[in-house]
Design a protein around this motif. Structure first.
Motif, PDB file in Angstrom:
ATOM      1  N   CYS A  35       0.840  -1.197   0.000  1.00 51.59           N
ATOM      2  CA  CYS A  35       0.000   0.000   0.000  1.00 51.59           C
ATOM      3  C   CYS A  35       0.878   1.251   0.000  1.00 51.59           C
ATOM      4  O   CYS A  35       1.933   1.291   0.637  1.00 51.59           O
ATOM      5  N   THR A  36       0.457   2.271  -0.724  1.00 53.45           N
ATOM      6  CA  THR A  36       1.160   3.550  -0.736  1.00 53.45           C
ATOM      7  C   THR A  36       0.141   4.673  -0.581  1.00 53.45           C
ATOM      8  O   THR A  36      -1.066   4.466  -0.697  1.00 53.45           O
ATOM      9  N   GLY A  37       0.641   5.869  -0.329  1.00 54.75           N
ATOM     10  CA  GLY A  37      -0.197   7.055  -0.287  1.00 54.75           C
ATOM     11  C   GLY A  37      -0.077   7.866  -1.561  1.00 54.75           C
ATOM     12  O   GLY A  37      -0.523   9.019  -1.618  1.00 54.75           O
ATOM     13  N   LEU A  38       0.525   7.269  -2.593  1.00 51.74           N
ATOM     14  CA  LEU A  38       0.721   7.971  -3.856  1.00 51.74           C
ATOM     15  C   LEU A  38      -0.598   8.111  -4.602  1.00 51.74           C
ATOM     16  O   LEU A  38      -1.516   7.310  -4.436  1.00 51.74           O
ATOM     17  N   THR A  39      -0.691   9.143  -5.446  1.00 57.21           N
ATOM     18  CA  THR A  39      -1.919   9.432  -6.161  1.00 57.21           C
ATOM     19  C   THR A  39      -1.665   9.584  -7.656  1.00 57.21           C
ATOM     20  O   THR A  39      -0.517   9.500  -8.117  1.00 57.21           O
ATOM     21  N   ARG A  40      -2.748   9.811  -8.375  1.00 60.94           N
ATOM     22  CA  ARG A  40      -2.654  10.041  -9.818  1.00 60.94           C
ATOM     23  C   ARG A  40      -1.709  11.189 -10.136  1.00 60.94           C
ATOM     24  O   ARG A  40      -0.922  11.126 -11.086  1.00 60.94           O
ATOM     25  N   LYS A  41      -1.785  12.270  -9.340  1.00 61.64           N
ATOM     26  CA  LYS A  41      -0.907  13.413  -9.604  1.00 61.64           C
ATOM     27  C   LYS A  41       0.559  13.027  -9.476  1.00 61.64           C
ATOM     28  O   LYS A  41       1.395  13.485 -10.262  1.00 61.64           O
ATOM     29  N   ASP A  42       0.878  12.199  -8.490  1.00 59.93           N
ATOM     30  CA  ASP A  42       2.265  11.746  -8.341  1.00 59.93           C
ATOM     31  C   ASP A  42       2.714  10.992  -9.580  1.00 59.93           C
ATOM     32  O   ASP A  42       3.844  11.158 -10.056  1.00 59.93           O
ATOM     33  N   LYS A  43       1.834  10.149 -10.112  1.00 62.94           N
ATOM     34  CA  LYS A  43       2.183   9.370 -11.299  1.00 62.94           C
ATOM     35  C   LYS A  43       2.468  10.262 -12.492  1.00 62.94           C
ATOM     36  O   LYS A  43       3.504  10.119 -13.164  1.00 62.94           O
ATOM     37  N   TYR A  44       1.570  11.191 -12.774  1.00 64.97           N
ATOM     38  CA  TYR A  44       1.749  12.010 -13.972  1.00 64.97           C
ATOM     39  C   TYR A  44       2.865  13.032 -13.817  1.00 64.97           C
ATOM     40  O   TYR A  44       3.522  13.398 -14.798  1.00 64.97           O
ATOM     41  N   GLU A  72       5.568  12.350 -12.264  1.00 64.99           N
ATOM     42  CA  GLU A  72       6.773  11.537 -12.440  1.00 64.99           C
ATOM     43  C   GLU A  72       7.011  11.197 -13.910  1.00 64.99           C
ATOM     44  O   GLU A  72       8.139  11.272 -14.404  1.00 64.99           O
ATOM     45  N   LEU A  73       5.937  10.835 -14.623  1.00 67.37           N
ATOM     46  CA  LEU A  73       6.088  10.319 -15.977  1.00 67.37           C
ATOM     47  C   LEU A  73       5.941  11.377 -17.060  1.00 67.37           C
ATOM     48  O   LEU A  73       6.589  11.289 -18.102  1.00 67.37           O
ATOM     49  N   ALA A  74       5.067  12.345 -16.850  1.00 67.03           N
ATOM     50  CA  ALA A  74       4.760  13.303 -17.914  1.00 67.03           C
ATOM     51  C   ALA A  74       5.009  14.744 -17.525  1.00 67.03           C
ATOM     52  O   ALA A  74       4.762  15.654 -18.325  1.00 67.03           O
ATOM     53  N   ASP A  75       5.479  14.965 -16.297  1.00 67.62           N
ATOM     54  CA  ASP A  75       5.779  16.324 -15.826  1.00 67.62           C
ATOM     55  C   ASP A  75       4.543  17.224 -15.890  1.00 67.62           C
ATOM     56  O   ASP A  75       4.628  18.402 -16.218  1.00 67.62           O
ATOM     57  N   ASN A  76       3.377  16.649 -15.584  1.00 62.88           N
ATOM     58  CA  ASN A  76       2.155  17.441 -15.472  1.00 62.88           C
ATOM     59  C   ASN A  76       1.237  16.740 -14.482  1.00 62.88           C
ATOM     60  O   ASN A  76       1.578  15.709 -13.917  1.00 62.88           O
ATOM     61  N   ASP A  77       0.055  17.326 -14.261  1.00 61.66           N
ATOM     62  CA  ASP A  77      -0.892  16.753 -13.314  1.00 61.66           C
ATOM     63  C   ASP A  77      -1.859  15.780 -13.975  1.00 61.66           C
ATOM     64  O   ASP A  77      -2.819  15.322 -13.359  1.00 61.66           O
ATOM     65  N   GLY A  78      -1.634  15.490 -15.262  1.00 65.52           N
ATOM     66  CA  GLY A  78      -2.500  14.561 -15.961  1.00 65.52           C
ATOM     67  C   GLY A  78      -3.817  15.170 -16.390  1.00 65.52           C
ATOM     68  O   GLY A  78      -4.772  14.462 -16.685  1.00 65.52           O
ATOM     69  N   VAL A  79      -3.877  16.507 -16.464  1.00 67.63           N
ATOM     70  CA  VAL A  79      -5.112  17.193 -16.822  1.00 67.63           C
ATOM     71  C   VAL A  79      -4.948  17.866 -18.175  1.00 67.63           C
ATOM     72  O   VAL A  79      -4.045  18.665 -18.372  1.00 67.63           O
ATOM     73  N   VAL A  80      -5.814  17.530 -19.124  1.00 67.32           N
ATOM     74  CA  VAL A  80      -5.783  18.115 -20.462  1.00 67.32           C
ATOM     75  C   VAL A  80      -7.190  18.567 -20.826  1.00 67.32           C
ATOM     76  O   VAL A  80      -8.116  17.753 -20.814  1.00 67.32           O
ATOM     77  N   PRO A  81      -7.413  19.848 -21.156  1.00 64.76           N
ATOM     78  CA  PRO A  81      -8.760  20.275 -21.526  1.00 64.76           C
ATOM     79  C   PRO A  81      -9.194  19.603 -22.827  1.00 64.76           C
ATOM     80  O   PRO A  81      -8.408  19.416 -23.745  1.00 64.76           O
ATOM     81  N   VAL A  82     -10.457  19.222 -22.894  1.00 68.62           N
ATOM     82  CA  VAL A  82     -11.031  18.641 -24.095  1.00 68.62           C
ATOM     83  C   VAL A  82     -12.312  19.373 -24.440  1.00 68.62           C
ATOM     84  O   VAL A  82     -12.735  20.279 -23.733  1.00 68.62           O
ATOM     85  N   ASN A  83     -12.951  18.983 -25.546  1.00 71.87           N
ATOM     86  CA  ASN A  83     -14.158  19.658 -25.992  1.00 71.87           C
ATOM     87  C   ASN A  83     -15.286  19.501 -24.991  1.00 71.87           C
ATOM     88  O   ASN A  83     -15.328  18.556 -24.205  1.00 71.87           O
ATOM     89  N   THR A  84     -16.266  20.403 -25.051  1.00 75.09           N
ATOM     90  CA  THR A  84     -17.416  20.313 -24.168  1.00 75.09           C
ATOM     91  C   THR A  84     -18.308  19.168 -24.597  1.00 75.09           C
ATOM     92  O   THR A  84     -18.308  18.748 -25.747  1.00 75.09           O
ATOM     93  N   ASP A  85     -19.078  18.654 -23.640  1.00 80.19           N
ATOM     94  CA  ASP A  85     -19.988  17.574 -23.969  1.00 80.19           C
ATOM     95  C   ASP A  85     -21.290  18.127 -24.527  1.00 80.19           C
ATOM     96  O   ASP A  85     -21.433  19.322 -24.733  1.00 80.19           O
ATOM     97  N   ASP A  86     -22.251  17.265 -24.764  1.00 77.43           N
ATOM     98  CA  ASP A  86     -23.484  17.683 -25.404  1.00 77.43           C
ATOM     99  C   ASP A  86     -24.246  18.704 -24.565  1.00 77.43           C
ATOM    100  O   ASP A  86     -25.015  19.504 -25.095  1.00 77.43           O
TER     101      ASP A  86
END
Length: 521
Positions: free
Chosen positions: A488-497, A499-513
């Protein structure tokens, strides 16, 4: 010729590294080491060039590297070490975006480097707490992220790539020293030191290293004797997150098999994906088995929610809290149950959403909105699958579980999920996620193991036992980790991105319907 490059009957000019008493070293000691063959066990850098080639150009570039590798080996023996290295650099990087090479170096190579650290060289290198310097004939951009981030190197000198408009030309930059071998290593070391300074210890493995080793107060040769690599937990930093598609270390043989299998595997993956889309869920277990995909079911799957007039079944559905291995977790959970189970997800490409044989519902990471969405889907579907980690992890670790699921229902069934892939990883953090299921199904015989644990008793839930949602989430995490023998770890999605992509893993995309702006994670 002896392994260290001398003549027959000639004694090596430096002692073997096992003769070094590392206890004499410590605070203030400076060490300089060559990379391939010294700090690393392997003298052949081909696997690392192969990883970069595949990540920047796929199977086609890897095939080119394989074709040119014999030429590189011949030039290395007949002409010079520098000539052989130039061929490998050209095959692996020509035309590739420098940003892609840097991404592979940051997210892909550390896992393979970390599994190749030489124990005796590391014993000496780690004992020096002054300055740790590394020299390498490989491109600096490939080796530096691992050496600095995982081994604690203070400075790295290596071959520099020539660039043009953000792309590697395939040549080495002659203005910055060319290929770093022989006397160029000694010159690079002098530039890293203050005037008159001498490193306390030098580590090398071949004759071309003698020039920089002679600058050191004492120096040692690392023999090519087969040894076990340093254990992962003995390094300053463990590799928890990594990216890239290749599972195995791409030696020339493995790389050749990968290139030959790639078109076959791609066709097979198309057949397997089509089967998952077209065959009814109750028959998918048998269909996948016929196509070489094993689904192992352990534990007792709960019955489906009660249908009207069917009092023999439970009155409500359950929330399946699963660990997150790949995008296909919820699908194989459904295969194990023999019925489709809806899933909520944060990260799903349009292609994967279109091909999914189960209902998928996007979450937004807005806590109130996500809670309302999960309640609505539970009411509509009965059963629901959720991965509280929020992102995948390949290594035997569980990331921190979000507590949201525990607040919404007491009917929780923990599910331990494992998958085994022999050639390609079915996840990515820096690539196109739409290819994830195809890469998973490109493996010759992938295996998914789904273990159903007992439903949480009322006294261990928020509603029945008065437990906090965080306590329940941590308890479920520990329960699944114990089943899988994970940590078990206390690591999160933000830690992963980060580490790997130098961002928080958030990318804006188009609006939904409905005009609501969503985020891709």
């Amino acid at each position: 010729m002896p392994w260290w490059g001398g003549g027959e009957g000639e004694q090596p000019p430096f002692p073997s590294v096992d003769k070094c008493d590392a206890s004499r070293l410590g605070r203030g000691s400076t060490v300089v080491a060559d990379l391939d063959g010294a700090l690393l066990r392997s003298q052949d850098a081909f696997p690392y060039y192969a990883l970069v080639a595949f990540e920047t150009g796929g199977a086609a570039r890897l095939a080119v590297l394989l074709l040119l590798a014999p030429l590189a080996a011949a030039l290395r023996r007949a002409v010079s070490e520098s000539a052989g290295a130039r061929v490998l650099v050209f095959a692996a990087t020509a035309g590739a975006r420098v940003a892609d090479v840097e991404s592979a170096a940051r997210a892909v190579l550390p896992r393979f480097y970390a599994a190749d650290v030489h124990p005796d060289a590391w014993r000496v290198f780690s004992a020096c707490s002054g300055r740790r310097l590394v020299l390498t004939a490989a491109p600096r951009v490939m080796a530096e992220p691992f050496l600095r981030g995982y081994l604690g190197a203070d400075a790295v000198a290596g071959t520099e790539l020539a660039e043009w408009r953000g792309r590697a030309t395939g040549w080495v930059d002659a203005r910055r020293g060319g290929v770093l071998v022989g006397e160029r290593k000694a010159q690079a070391l002098r530039e890293m030191l203050a005037a008159g300074e001498m490193p306390d210890v030098g580590l090398g493995h071949r004759r071309s290293d003698y020039s920089f080793m002679s600058i050191c107060k004492e120096a040692y040769l690392v023999p090519p004797t087969p040894v076990e690599a340093v254990r992962a937990d003995m390094l300053p930093k463990r590799v928890v997150f990594h990216d890239g598609r290749l599972v195995q270390r791409p030696t020339p043989l493995v790389a050749l098999l990968t290139v030959l299998w790639f078109p076959v595997g791609l066709l097979l993956s198309l057949v397997r994906v089509a089967t998952g889309v077209l065959v009814p869920m109750r028959w998918l277990h048998v269909a996948f088995h016929a196509l070489g995909v094993r689904v192992v079911v352990r534990g007792t799957p709960p019955p489906p929610p009660r249908a009207d007039g069917d009092a023999a079944r439970t009155s409500t559905g359950v929330l399946f809290a699963c660990c997150h291995r790949t995008l296909l977790d919820a699908i194989f959970l459904s295969v194990a149950l023999g019925r489709p189970v809806a899933a909520v997800t944060y990260s799903l490409s349009r292609l994967s959403e279109f091909l999914s044989p189960i209902r998928t519902v996007r979450l937004t990471r807005d806590r109130a909105a996500d809670a309302a969405t999960i309640r609505r889907v539970l009411a509509e579907e009965g059963d629901l699958a959720i991965c509280p980690e929020g992102t995948t992890c390949r290594e035997p670790f569980l990331l921190r579980f979000s507590a949201l699921f525990a607040e919404l229902t007491d009917d929780v069934v923990p599910v331990a999920v494992e998958c085994r892939m022999s050639m390609f990883h079915g996840t990515t953090a820096t690539g196109w996620k739409g290819m994830d299921p195809f890469y998973f199904f490109m493996n010759p015989s992938p295996v998914y193991t789904v273990t159903f644990l007992d439903r949480l008793p009322p006294e261990l839930t928020c509603g029945g036992g008065g437990k906090s949602s965080h306590w329940v989430a941590n308890y479920v995490q520990k329960l699944i980790a114990s089943t899988l023998s994970y940590e078990c770890t206390g690591l999160t999605r933000k830690d992963k991105y980060r580490e790997l992509a130098d961002n928080d893993g958030v990318v804006p995309v188009n609006t939904d319907d409905g005009g609501n702006k969503r985020m891709a994670w």
